[in-house]
Design a protein around this motif. Structure first.
Motif, PDB file in Angstrom:
ATOM      1  N   LEU A 112       0.831  -1.210   0.000  1.00 10.37           N
ATOM      2  CA  LEU A 112       0.000   0.000   0.000  1.00 10.37           C
ATOM      3  C   LEU A 112       0.864   1.259   0.000  1.00 10.37           C
ATOM      4  CD1 LEU A 112      -2.836  -1.015   2.474  1.00 10.37           C
ATOM      5  CD2 LEU A 112      -3.062  -0.530   0.034  1.00 10.37           C
ATOM      6  N   TYR A 113       1.952   1.262   0.761  1.00  8.52           N
ATOM      7  CA  TYR A 113       2.838   2.422   0.798  1.00  8.52           C
ATOM      8  C   TYR A 113       3.533   2.629  -0.548  1.00  8.52           C
ATOM      9  CZ  TYR A 113       6.398   5.703   2.252  1.00  8.52           C
ATOM     10  OH  TYR A 113       7.195   6.801   2.338  1.00  8.52           O
ATOM     11  N   LEU A 114       3.958   1.557  -1.181  1.00  3.54           N
ATOM     12  CA  LEU A 114       4.566   1.682  -2.503  1.00  3.54           C
ATOM     13  C   LEU A 114       3.567   2.224  -3.522  1.00  3.54           C
ATOM     14  CD1 LEU A 114       6.803  -1.490  -2.800  1.00  3.54           C
ATOM     15  CD2 LEU A 114       7.517   0.883  -2.742  1.00  3.54           C
ATOM     16  N   GLY A 115       2.311   1.788  -3.418  1.00  2.45           N
ATOM     17  CA  GLY A 115       1.272   2.326  -4.296  1.00  2.45           C
ATOM     18  C   GLY A 115       1.043   3.803  -4.045  1.00  2.45           C
ATOM     19  N   TYR A 164       2.557  16.463   0.558  1.00  2.10           N
ATOM     20  CA  TYR A 164       2.697  15.185  -0.110  1.00  2.10           C
ATOM     21  C   TYR A 164       3.414  14.153   0.753  1.00  2.10           C
ATOM     22  CZ  TYR A 164       7.464  16.686  -1.141  1.00  2.10           C
ATOM     23  OH  TYR A 164       8.749  17.116  -1.037  1.00  2.10           O
ATOM     24  N   LYS A 165       3.938  14.567   1.889  1.00  2.00           N
ATOM     25  CA  LYS A 165       4.583  13.624   2.793  1.00  2.00           C
ATOM     26  C   LYS A 165       3.522  12.867   3.581  1.00  2.00           C
ATOM     27  CE  LYS A 165       8.922  15.976   3.537  1.00  2.00           C
ATOM     28  NZ  LYS A 165       9.855  16.475   4.554  1.00  2.00           N
ATOM     29  N   LYS A 213       1.102   9.459  -5.481  1.00  2.00           N
ATOM     30  CA  LYS A 213       1.036  10.778  -4.846  1.00  2.00           C
ATOM     31  C   LYS A 213       2.344  11.549  -4.819  1.00  2.00           C
ATOM     32  CE  LYS A 213      -3.235  10.479  -3.357  1.00  2.00           C
ATOM     33  NZ  LYS A 213      -4.267  11.384  -3.746  1.00  2.00           N
ATOM     34  N   ASN A 214       3.465  10.915  -5.040  1.00  2.00           N
ATOM     35  CA  ASN A 214       4.755  11.577  -4.939  1.00  2.00           C
ATOM     36  C   ASN A 214       4.981  12.495  -6.141  1.00  2.00           C
ATOM     37  OD1 ASN A 214       7.309  12.287  -4.207  1.00  2.00           O
ATOM     38  ND2 ASN A 214       8.044  10.199  -3.954  1.00  2.00           N
ATOM     39  N   PRO A 215       5.415  13.734  -5.927  1.00  2.00           N
ATOM     40  CA  PRO A 215       5.623  14.644  -7.062  1.00  2.00           C
ATOM     41  C   PRO A 215       6.837  14.285  -7.908  1.00  2.00           C
ATOM     42  CG  PRO A 215       6.292  15.685  -5.042  1.00  2.00           C
ATOM     43  CD  PRO A 215       5.636  14.399  -4.654  1.00  2.00           C
ATOM     44  N   ASP A 216       7.693  13.408  -7.441  1.00  2.00           N
ATOM     45  CA  ASP A 216       8.855  13.004  -8.230  1.00  2.00           C
ATOM     46  C   ASP A 216       8.510  11.994  -9.319  1.00  2.00           C
ATOM     47  OD1 ASP A 216      10.440  14.589  -6.660  1.00  2.00           O
ATOM     48  OD2 ASP A 216      10.897  12.981  -5.250  1.00  2.00           O
ATOM     49  N   VAL A 217       7.310  11.434  -9.265  1.00  2.00           N
ATOM     50  CA  VAL A 217       6.900  10.416 -10.231  1.00  2.00           C
ATOM     51  C   VAL A 217       6.016  11.059 -11.290  1.00  2.00           C
ATOM     52  CG1 VAL A 217       5.666   8.250 -10.530  1.00  2.00           C
ATOM     53  CG2 VAL A 217       6.978   8.644  -8.461  1.00  2.00           C
ATOM     54  N   SER A 218       6.366  10.887 -12.538  1.00  2.00           N
ATOM     55  CA  SER A 218       5.589  11.448 -13.648  1.00  2.00           C
ATOM     56  C   SER A 218       5.073  10.310 -14.522  1.00  2.00           C
ATOM     57  CB  SER A 218       6.470  12.385 -14.470  1.00  2.00           C
ATOM     58  OG  SER A 218       5.750  12.866 -15.574  1.00  2.00           O
ATOM     59  N   TRP A 219       3.766  10.037 -14.452  1.00  2.00           N
ATOM     60  CA  TRP A 219       3.158   8.975 -15.250  1.00  2.00           C
ATOM     61  C   TRP A 219       2.761   9.476 -16.628  1.00  2.00           C
ATOM     62  CZ3 TRP A 219       3.318   4.055 -13.718  1.00  2.00           C
ATOM     63  CH2 TRP A 219       3.532   3.808 -12.377  1.00  2.00           C
ATOM     64  N   ASP A 220       2.451  10.764 -16.743  1.00  2.00           N
ATOM     65  CA  ASP A 220       1.988  11.337 -18.009  1.00  2.00           C
ATOM     66  C   ASP A 220       3.003  12.384 -18.458  1.00  2.00           C
ATOM     67  OD1 ASP A 220       0.535  12.084 -20.179  1.00  2.00           O
ATOM     68  OD2 ASP A 220      -1.023  13.136 -19.059  1.00  2.00           O
ATOM     69  N   ASN A 251       1.386  15.493 -21.027  1.00  2.00           N
ATOM     70  CA  ASN A 251       0.578  16.590 -20.482  1.00  2.00           C
ATOM     71  C   ASN A 251       1.200  17.240 -19.250  1.00  2.00           C
ATOM     72  OD1 ASN A 251      -1.373  16.141 -22.448  1.00  2.00           O
ATOM     73  ND2 ASN A 251      -2.350  14.568 -21.207  1.00  2.00           N
ATOM     74  N   ASN A 252       1.984  16.493 -18.483  1.00  2.00           N
ATOM     75  CA  ASN A 252       2.568  17.034 -17.255  1.00  2.00           C
ATOM     76  C   ASN A 252       3.992  16.488 -17.097  1.00  2.00           C
ATOM     77  OD1 ASN A 252       2.835  18.347 -14.866  1.00  2.00           O
ATOM     78  ND2 ASN A 252       1.459  17.045 -13.709  1.00  2.00           N
ATOM     79  N   PRO A 253       4.954  17.012 -17.855  1.00  2.00           N
ATOM     80  CA  PRO A 253       6.301  16.437 -17.802  1.00  2.00           C
ATOM     81  C   PRO A 253       7.046  16.725 -16.498  1.00  2.00           C
ATOM     82  CG  PRO A 253       6.283  18.338 -19.219  1.00  2.00           C
ATOM     83  CD  PRO A 253       4.861  18.099 -18.817  1.00  2.00           C
ATOM     84  N   GLU A 254       6.715  17.811 -15.825  1.00  2.00           N
ATOM     85  CA  GLU A 254       7.383  18.163 -14.574  1.00  2.00           C
ATOM     86  C   GLU A 254       6.338  18.491 -13.507  1.00  2.00           C
ATOM     87  OE1 GLU A 254       9.802  21.392 -15.862  1.00  2.00           O
ATOM     88  OE2 GLU A 254      11.396  20.076 -16.529  1.00  2.00           O
ATOM     89  N   PRO A 255       5.779  17.482 -12.846  1.00  2.00           N
ATOM     90  CA  PRO A 255       4.700  17.740 -11.875  1.00  2.00           C
ATOM     91  C   PRO A 255       5.155  18.503 -10.646  1.00  2.00           C
ATOM     92  CG  PRO A 255       5.331  15.437 -11.845  1.00  2.00           C
ATOM     93  CD  PRO A 255       6.079  16.067 -12.973  1.00  2.00           C
TER      94      PRO A 255
END
Length: 84
Positions: free
Chosen positions: A33-36, A65-66, A41-48, A51-55
């Motif tokens: 669950l924590y890894l999910g 976000y912590k 939710k982490n701003p360092d991860v960019s899935w898209d 449309n959003n290269p630098e969240p």
């Protein structure tokens, strides 16, 4: 004999192992669950990336976000970085 049937047989003959299985299973579930949460939710991860290269640039200073912070009031933070 399947693996689950073998485990069930061992647990019936050794009931002291039941808490061990419960805590190991709970720990594994909580870590998944924590890894999910980190992946979503982490701003360092960019899935898209289209449309959003630098969240991290679109975050407001009061965005929390912590998972856990001690004595931190995010509503009083001010922006201390330039706009890009």
């Amino acid at each position: 004999m399947s693996m689950l049937a073998l485990v069930r047989k061992q647990l019936k003959s050794h009931p002291a192992l039941i808490p061990l299985f419960i805590f190991i299973g709970g720990g594994a579930a909580m870590s998944m669950l924590y890894l999910g949460r980190l992946a979503l939710k982490n701003p360092d991860v960019s899935w898209d990336r289209k449309n959003n290269p630098e969240p991290w640039n679109k975050m407001t200073p009061d965005h929390q976000y912590k998972l856990f912070t001690v004595n931190m009031d995010y509503s009083k933070l001010e922006k201390n970085r330039p706009d890009f």
